[in-house]
Motif scaffolding. Structure first.
Motif, PDB file in Angstrom:
ATOM      1  N   ARG A  74     -27.234  31.940  71.926  1.00  0.00           N
ATOM      2  CA  ARG A  74     -27.617  30.825  72.122  1.00  0.00           C
ATOM      3  C   ARG A  74     -29.540  31.360  72.549  1.00  0.00           C
ATOM      4  NH1 ARG A  74     -22.786  29.805  73.886  1.00  0.00           N
ATOM      5  NH2 ARG A  74     -21.536  28.782  72.769  1.00  0.00           N
ATOM      6  N   GLU A 114     -32.443  29.569  70.066  1.00  0.00           N
ATOM      7  CA  GLU A 114     -33.722  28.935  70.963  1.00  0.00           C
ATOM      8  C   GLU A 114     -34.296  28.900  70.819  1.00  0.00           C
ATOM      9  OE1 GLU A 114     -31.459  27.427  74.559  1.00  0.00           O
ATOM     10  OE2 GLU A 114     -29.940  26.519  72.905  1.00  0.00           O
ATOM     11  N   GLU A 160     -36.889  29.501  68.031  1.00  0.00           N
ATOM     12  CA  GLU A 160     -36.392  27.823  67.461  1.00  0.00           C
ATOM     13  C   GLU A 160     -35.929  28.308  65.593  1.00  0.00           C
ATOM     14  OE1 GLU A 160     -40.566  26.991  67.012  1.00  0.00           O
ATOM     15  OE2 GLU A 160     -40.709  26.784  69.371  1.00  0.00           O
ATOM     16  N   GLU A 183     -32.599  27.111  64.512  1.00  0.00           N
ATOM     17  CA  GLU A 183     -31.334  26.490  64.078  1.00  0.00           C
ATOM     18  C   GLU A 183     -30.305  26.584  63.903  1.00  0.00           C
ATOM     19  OE1 GLU A 183     -32.381  22.235  61.668  1.00  0.00           O
ATOM     20  OE2 GLU A 183     -34.482  22.388  61.696  1.00  0.00           O
TER      21      GLU A 183
END
Length: 153
Positions: free
Chosen positions: A133, A137, A140, A142
Motif C-alpha cells: 500500500r 500511495e 500515487e 489509485e
C-alpha cells in the motif's frame, strides 16, 4: 534497433497466491537464481532481487523490446512450474494474480537496491500489505482494496 538508447529501471513486486508463506529459506536462493536466468534470457538485467516467504521483489534494468507484463508473466509462469517440478512444497505452488511495477531514475538506483536487500529488516516493522500500500500511495497509484493481493475467501 540501431540508434535506440534507453535507461529503464523497474521495481517489480509480486506475491505467492493468497500471500501464503511458501518460499522457504532452504530453496529461496535457488529460486532467485532461476528467476535471474529467466530475466537475463529475455534480454534484461537484474540489479537486485530478494524475497520474503510470501512475496518477491525484483529490480530490473529493462530492455524495451519486451513489455513488463510479458516479462512478469514469463517469470511467474516459469518459476512456478520449476517449483512444482522440483516438488519444493507439499502442494501446488502458484503466484498471486497481478503485480506492482514502479519506475525509478538512475539517481535512485542505490536506494532501491538497499531497500530490496533489506527486506528481512523492513518486514520486522511492516507487513507485506502495508509495504505494498505504501508503494502504491508513494507512486500515487489509485487502487481498489478488493483487488490487492488477497486471502482466500
Amino acid at each position: 534497433m540501431a540508434n535506440t538508447y534507453t535507461q529503464l529501471y523497474i521495481h517489480i513486486v509480486f506475491a505467492v497466491k493468497y500471500r501464503a508463506s511458501l518460499i522457504d529459506d532452504s530453496w529461496a536462493e535457488r529460486l532467485r537464481k532461476y528467476i535471474i536466468a529467466i530475466v537475463q534470457n529475455n534480454g534484461h538485467k537484474v540489479i537486485a532481487i530478494n524475497n520474503m516467504p510470501d512475496h518477491m521483489h525484483m529490480f530490473v534494468g529493462m530492455n524495451p523490446s519486451q513489455s513488463i507484463s510479458d516479462l512478469v508473466r514469463l517469470v511467474k509462469g516459469d518459476s512456478s512450474e520449476w517449483i512444482n517440478k522440483e516438488r519444493l512444497i507439499g502442494s501446488r505452488f502458484q503466484w498471486q494474480e497481478g503485480y506492482g511495477a514502479f519506475s525509478y531514475g538512475k539517481s535512485q538506483v542505490d536506494d532501491v537496491v538497499k531497500y530490496i536487500a533489506n527486506q528481512q529488516e523492513h518486514h520486522k516493522k511492516f507487513s507485506f500489505m502495508n509495504e505494498y500500500r505504501m508503494l502504491l500511495e508513494k507512486f500515487e497509484i489509485e487502487f481498489d482494496e478488493r483487488f490487492l493481493f488477497k486471502l482466500p475467501e
